[in-house]
Write a protein that holds these residues in place. Structure first.
Motif, PDB file in Angstrom:
ATOM      1  N   LYS A 146     -10.540  18.143  -5.379  1.00  0.00           N
ATOM      2  CA  LYS A 146      -9.192  17.809  -5.831  1.00  0.00           C
ATOM      3  C   LYS A 146      -8.933  16.327  -5.618  1.00  0.00           C
ATOM      4  O   LYS A 146      -9.583  15.676  -4.793  1.00  0.00           O
ATOM      5  N   VAL A 147      -7.973  15.791  -6.375  1.00  0.00           N
ATOM      6  CA  VAL A 147      -7.568  14.380  -6.235  1.00  0.00           C
ATOM      7  C   VAL A 147      -6.167  14.348  -5.634  1.00  0.00           C
ATOM      8  O   VAL A 147      -5.265  15.049  -6.099  1.00  0.00           O
ATOM      9  N   SER A 148      -6.012  13.551  -4.594  1.00  0.00           N
ATOM     10  CA  SER A 148      -4.721  13.440  -3.920  1.00  0.00           C
ATOM     11  C   SER A 148      -4.260  11.984  -3.916  1.00  0.00           C
ATOM     12  O   SER A 148      -5.037  11.084  -3.591  1.00  0.00           O
ATOM     13  N   GLU A 149      -3.013  11.767  -4.305  1.00  0.00           N
ATOM     14  CA  GLU A 149      -2.444  10.413  -4.271  1.00  0.00           C
ATOM     15  C   GLU A 149      -1.754  10.208  -2.922  1.00  0.00           C
ATOM     16  O   GLU A 149      -0.977  11.053  -2.476  1.00  0.00           O
ATOM     17  N   ALA A 150      -2.046   9.104  -2.263  1.00  0.00           N
ATOM     18  CA  ALA A 150      -1.520   8.872  -0.921  1.00  0.00           C
ATOM     19  C   ALA A 150      -0.997   7.455  -0.761  1.00  0.00           C
ATOM     20  O   ALA A 150      -1.505   6.511  -1.376  1.00  0.00           O
ATOM     21  N   SER A 151       0.034   7.327   0.081  1.00  0.00           N
ATOM     22  CA  SER A 151       0.564   6.018   0.477  1.00  0.00           C
ATOM     23  C   SER A 151       0.122   5.774   1.913  1.00  0.00           C
ATOM     24  O   SER A 151       0.445   6.565   2.816  1.00  0.00           O
ATOM     25  N   LEU A 152      -0.622   4.703   2.139  1.00  0.00           N
ATOM     26  CA  LEU A 152      -1.197   4.438   3.453  1.00  0.00           C
ATOM     27  C   LEU A 152      -0.773   3.076   3.978  1.00  0.00           C
ATOM     28  O   LEU A 152      -0.374   2.183   3.215  1.00  0.00           O
ATOM     29  N   ILE A 153      -0.867   2.924   5.299  1.00  0.00           N
ATOM     30  CA  ILE A 153      -0.701   1.628   5.948  1.00  0.00           C
ATOM     31  C   ILE A 153      -1.995   1.332   6.703  1.00  0.00           C
ATOM     32  O   ILE A 153      -2.386   2.081   7.593  1.00  0.00           O
ATOM     33  N   VAL A 154      -2.669   0.267   6.315  1.00  0.00           N
ATOM     34  CA  VAL A 154      -3.920  -0.118   6.960  1.00  0.00           C
ATOM     35  C   VAL A 154      -3.635  -1.271   7.927  1.00  0.00           C
ATOM     36  O   VAL A 154      -3.016  -2.271   7.546  1.00  0.00           O
ATOM     37  N   HIS A 155      -4.078  -1.130   9.179  1.00  0.00           N
ATOM     38  CA  HIS A 155      -3.846  -2.149  10.204  1.00  0.00           C
ATOM     39  C   HIS A 155      -5.000  -3.150  10.202  1.00  0.00           C
ATOM     40  O   HIS A 155      -6.158  -2.783  10.404  1.00  0.00           O
ATOM     41  N   ILE A 156      -4.662  -4.428  10.006  1.00  0.00           N
ATOM     42  CA  ILE A 156      -5.661  -5.493   9.916  1.00  0.00           C
ATOM     43  C   ILE A 156      -5.485  -6.483  11.068  1.00  0.00           C
ATOM     44  O   ILE A 156      -4.365  -6.886  11.394  1.00  0.00           O
ATOM     45  N   HIS A 157      -6.587  -6.899  11.677  1.00  0.00           N
ATOM     46  CA  HIS A 157      -6.531  -7.894  12.756  1.00  0.00           C
ATOM     47  C   HIS A 157      -6.226  -9.270  12.156  1.00  0.00           C
ATOM     48  O   HIS A 157      -6.686  -9.585  11.051  1.00  0.00           O
ATOM     49  N   PRO A 158      -5.451 -10.080  12.862  1.00  0.00           N
ATOM     50  CA  PRO A 158      -5.092 -11.410  12.340  1.00  0.00           C
ATOM     51  C   PRO A 158      -6.297 -12.268  11.954  1.00  0.00           C
ATOM     52  O   PRO A 158      -6.212 -13.090  11.035  1.00  0.00           O
ATOM     53  N   SER A 159      -7.421 -12.071  12.616  1.00  0.00           N
ATOM     54  CA  SER A 159      -8.604 -12.867  12.303  1.00  0.00           C
ATOM     55  C   SER A 159      -9.149 -12.564  10.905  1.00  0.00           C
ATOM     56  O   SER A 159      -9.949 -13.323  10.355  1.00  0.00           O
ATOM     57  N   LYS A 160      -8.703 -11.452  10.324  1.00  0.00           N
ATOM     58  CA  LYS A 160      -9.144 -11.055   8.987  1.00  0.00           C
ATOM     59  C   LYS A 160      -8.075 -11.315   7.929  1.00  0.00           C
ATOM     60  O   LYS A 160      -8.158 -10.801   6.817  1.00  0.00           O
ATOM     61  N   SER A 161      -7.087 -12.121   8.288  1.00  0.00           N
ATOM     62  CA  SER A 161      -5.973 -12.353   7.371  1.00  0.00           C
ATOM     63  C   SER A 161      -6.392 -13.055   6.087  1.00  0.00           C
ATOM     64  O   SER A 161      -5.698 -12.960   5.066  1.00  0.00           O
ATOM     65  N   ASN A 162      -7.507 -13.756   6.116  1.00  0.00           N
ATOM     66  CA  ASN A 162      -7.982 -14.431   4.898  1.00  0.00           C
ATOM     67  C   ASN A 162      -8.946 -13.556   4.094  1.00  0.00           C
ATOM     68  O   ASN A 162      -9.489 -13.986   3.078  1.00  0.00           O
ATOM     69  N   PHE A 180      -1.329  -6.697  11.668  1.00  0.00           N
ATOM     70  CA  PHE A 180      -0.329  -6.562  10.606  1.00  0.00           C
ATOM     71  C   PHE A 180      -0.718  -5.382   9.706  1.00  0.00           C
ATOM     72  O   PHE A 180      -1.896  -5.073   9.521  1.00  0.00           O
ATOM     73  N   GLY A 181       0.323  -4.694   9.223  1.00  0.00           N
ATOM     74  CA  GLY A 181       0.098  -3.501   8.411  1.00  0.00           C
ATOM     75  C   GLY A 181       0.192  -3.812   6.936  1.00  0.00           C
ATOM     76  O   GLY A 181       1.122  -4.480   6.486  1.00  0.00           O
ATOM     77  N   VAL A 182      -0.763  -3.325   6.158  1.00  0.00           N
ATOM     78  CA  VAL A 182      -0.793  -3.516   4.710  1.00  0.00           C
ATOM     79  C   VAL A 182      -0.530  -2.174   4.036  1.00  0.00           C
ATOM     80  O   VAL A 182      -1.230  -1.190   4.279  1.00  0.00           O
ATOM     81  N   ASN A 183       0.516  -2.130   3.217  1.00  0.00           N
ATOM     82  CA  ASN A 183       0.852  -0.910   2.484  1.00  0.00           C
ATOM     83  C   ASN A 183       0.036  -0.822   1.194  1.00  0.00           C
ATOM     84  O   ASN A 183      -0.101  -1.813   0.475  1.00  0.00           O
ATOM     85  N   LEU A 184      -0.486   0.344   0.922  1.00  0.00           N
ATOM     86  CA  LEU A 184      -1.240   0.523  -0.319  1.00  0.00           C
ATOM     87  C   LEU A 184      -1.155   1.966  -0.794  1.00  0.00           C
ATOM     88  O   LEU A 184      -0.866   2.881  -0.018  1.00  0.00           O
ATOM     89  N   LYS A 185      -1.400   2.139  -2.083  1.00  0.00           N
ATOM     90  CA  LYS A 185      -1.445   3.466  -2.696  1.00  0.00           C
ATOM     91  C   LYS A 185      -2.874   3.708  -3.175  1.00  0.00           C
ATOM     92  O   LYS A 185      -3.466   2.852  -3.823  1.00  0.00           O
ATOM     93  N   VAL A 186      -3.406   4.872  -2.839  1.00  0.00           N
ATOM     94  CA  VAL A 186      -4.794   5.186  -3.213  1.00  0.00           C
ATOM     95  C   VAL A 186      -4.887   6.605  -3.764  1.00  0.00           C
ATOM     96  O   VAL A 186      -4.074   7.479  -3.431  1.00  0.00           O
ATOM     97  N   ASN A 187      -5.859   6.802  -4.626  1.00  0.00           N
ATOM     98  CA  ASN A 187      -6.228   8.143  -5.067  1.00  0.00           C
ATOM     99  C   ASN A 187      -7.478   8.548  -4.294  1.00  0.00           C
ATOM    100  O   ASN A 187      -8.466   7.811  -4.282  1.00  0.00           O
ATOM    101  N   LEU A 188      -7.420   9.708  -3.665  1.00  0.00           N
ATOM    102  CA  LEU A 188      -8.529  10.179  -2.855  1.00  0.00           C
ATOM    103  C   LEU A 188      -9.160  11.409  -3.499  1.00  0.00           C
ATOM    104  O   LEU A 188      -8.456  12.345  -3.886  1.00  0.00           O
ATOM    105  N   LEU A 189     -10.481  11.378  -3.630  1.00  0.00           N
ATOM    106  CA  LEU A 189     -11.201  12.564  -4.087  1.00  0.00           C
ATOM    107  C   LEU A 189     -11.590  13.367  -2.846  1.00  0.00           C
ATOM    108  O   LEU A 189     -12.295  12.863  -1.963  1.00  0.00           O
TER     109      LEU A 189
END
Length: 232
Positions: A5-21, A68-77
């Protein structure tokens, strides 16, 4: 195949400041850690993902390290097998007591002797272990055969499926497809004859001695030839 099945999800991914670029790479790296593991939130094993949108306005999270948290929408199989679903897998091992299968290249499945219907008999054929059907000569299951089987239960932690070959619509995919083709061809032939207006002779008519359409046509041809000879 059922269980996908395919599920649409809204996620928050936590990124370390050193990866901000390298936000995009960091997000994909975090998502990849979800692959081929069971996720209770989505009730399934994540097989693939597709990012639909990524919010450029990240929110700084409080703490010792200011992630810092990055909001994103993904489709998951998702792979989420449930009891009584039909799955397909490739046979990798046979024993006198069981059939071992791999599903989608990563999940293991086992079908034990008690869940293999009686028509299948374990035997050696041309030096190879097989489960051969007593009802249908060409219905054979061996290592390398892709089979369709019924789900009895699923162990989320071990990614292990317990299956069954008891229902008649389970077994070798190749044989089941051939059987379906024969049935479909037979149905089309019957419909064509009905549309053409040709009478069909039932088994009862044949037993009662009723002439078939072919016999009637041959008799008409013979009577016409005999009439022409008499006139000449």
């Amino acid at each position: 195949m059922e269980g996908l099945k395919v599920s649409e999800a809204s996620l928050i991914v936590h990124i370390h400041p050193s990866k901000s670029n390298q936000v995009s790479k960091s997000v994909l790296r975090e998502l990849s850690t979800m692959l081929f593991t069971y996720n209770e939130v989505f009730d399934g094993v994540v097989l693939a993902y597709d990012v639909n949108s990524l919010d450029k306005c990240a929110k700084i999270l409080p703490g010792v390290f200011p992630y810092f948290g990055v909001n994103l929408k993904v489709n998951l199989l998702l792979f989420s097998p449930k009891p009584d679903m039909l799955l397909e897998g490739k046979v990798v091992k046979l024993t006198h007591e069981s059939i071992h299968v791999v599903v989608l290249g990563f999940a293991s499945a086992i079908i034990t002797e008690k869940d293999i219907r009686a028509e299948f008999v374990y035997k050696m054929k041309h030096g190879q272990e097989v489960y051969a059907s007593n009802s249908h000569k060409r219905h054979v299951i061996k290592v390398g055969t892709t089979i369709k089987f019924l789900v009895k239960s699923f162990d989320e932690e071990m990614l292990h499926v317990y299956g069954s070959l008891v229902p008649d619509n389970t077994g070798s995919i190749h044989w089941l497809d051939k059987k379906l083709e024969v049935v479909s061809h037979s149905d089309r032939s019957i419909k064509k004859r009905e549309n053409d207006g040709q009478p069909l002779m039932s088994d009862k008519d044949a037993l009662d001695g009723e002439p078939s359409t072919v016999d009637t046509a041959q008799k008409l041809k013979k009577s016409k030839k005999q009439k022409l000879k008499e006139e000449s």
